[in-house]
Design an enzyme around this catalytic site. Structure first.
Site: not given
Ligand code: AMP
Length: 216
Positions: A13, A88, A127, A160, A171
């Site tokens: 994404k 989410r 990654r 990460r 996740r």
């Molecule tokens: P991402 O970089 O999109 O994989 O997001 C990394 C982490 O940030 C996720 O695993 C969540 O802990 C938190 N996070 C990001 N966006 C959201 C969201 N819309 N709702 C809840 N947690 C989020």
């Protein structure tokens, strides 16, 4: 054009969202990037979010709704925005729909990236990301300087915390339990949903994504 990107962690994404946003000439907002920057800066938002993020759990809806409201009201978003990982949970989808209604803006498209779980695990565990500009890479070693980084000083490639095996597993489970129902919610509310096959070479996936926004 307002586009919501949905799909499991590792589906691409972020990378595809950048390309779609560039083709549309609009910014991309990723709540994950906003939260990681807050963690790095040690702000109250970052301190609240860190534990959830490290475990691969979702940050509470109220926190995300605050970020969403602030980001969408910014003048840079007047021509549209690509929302990456911003929705989410079902309450977040409802919240976004209220925020957009208040701003008088329609949600034009939900782009749903689909891919098999084995491919996701392989992608996430290989990654690294730049700790300054967040650009993701596969096949590069943690600790390397990100030579192409546009920040000063240049960032370093790091793994990460939530790309470690236990967090990846969590996740995926969180995605199934909390984010997959969002797809049904958008279907029930008549959203325009474009399914994008996220398996394959980066440029092939981009071609599919651009076609879905009329830029193919
Ligand atoms: P991402 O970089 O999109 O994989 O997001 C990394 C982490 O940030 C996720 O695993 C969540 O802990 C938190 N996070 C990001 N966006 C959201 C969201 N819309 N709702 C809840 N947690 C989020």
């Amino acid at each position: 054009m307002i586009v919501v990107l949905l799909g499991p962690p590792g589906a691409g994404k972020g990378t595809q969202g950048e390309r779609v946003a560039a083709a549309l000439g609009v910014p991309k907002i990723a709540t994950g990037d906003v939260l990681r920057a807050a963690v790095k800066a040690g702000t109250p938002l970052g301190l609240e979010a860190k534990g959830y993020m490290d475990r691969g759990d979702l940050v509470p809806d109220a926190v995300i709704l605050g970020i969403m409201k602030q980001a969408l009201a910014a003048p840079e978003q007047a021509r549209g925005v690509v929302l990456d990982g911003v929705v989410r949970t079902v309450p977040q989808a409802e919240g976004l729909s209220h925020v957009l209604a208040e701003l008088g803006k329609p949600l034009d498209l939900v782009m749903l990236f689909t891919i098999a779980e084995e491919a996701l695990v392989a992608r996430l565990s290989g990654r690294t990301v730049c700790d300054a500009c967040q650009t993701p890479f596969t096949g590069r070693t943690p600790g390397e300087t990100h030579a192409e980084c546009t920040h000063a000083p240049k960032g370093t490639l790091v793994r990460r915390k939530d790309d470690e095996p236990a967090a990846i597993h969590n996740r995926m489970a969180v995605y199934e339990a909390q984010t997959a129902p969002v797809i049904a919610w958008y279907r029930a509310h008549g959203a325009h949903i474009a399914e994008i096959d996220a398996f394959g070479a980066l440029d092939d996936v981009t071609a599919r994504a651009l076609k879905a926004v009329g830029k193919g």
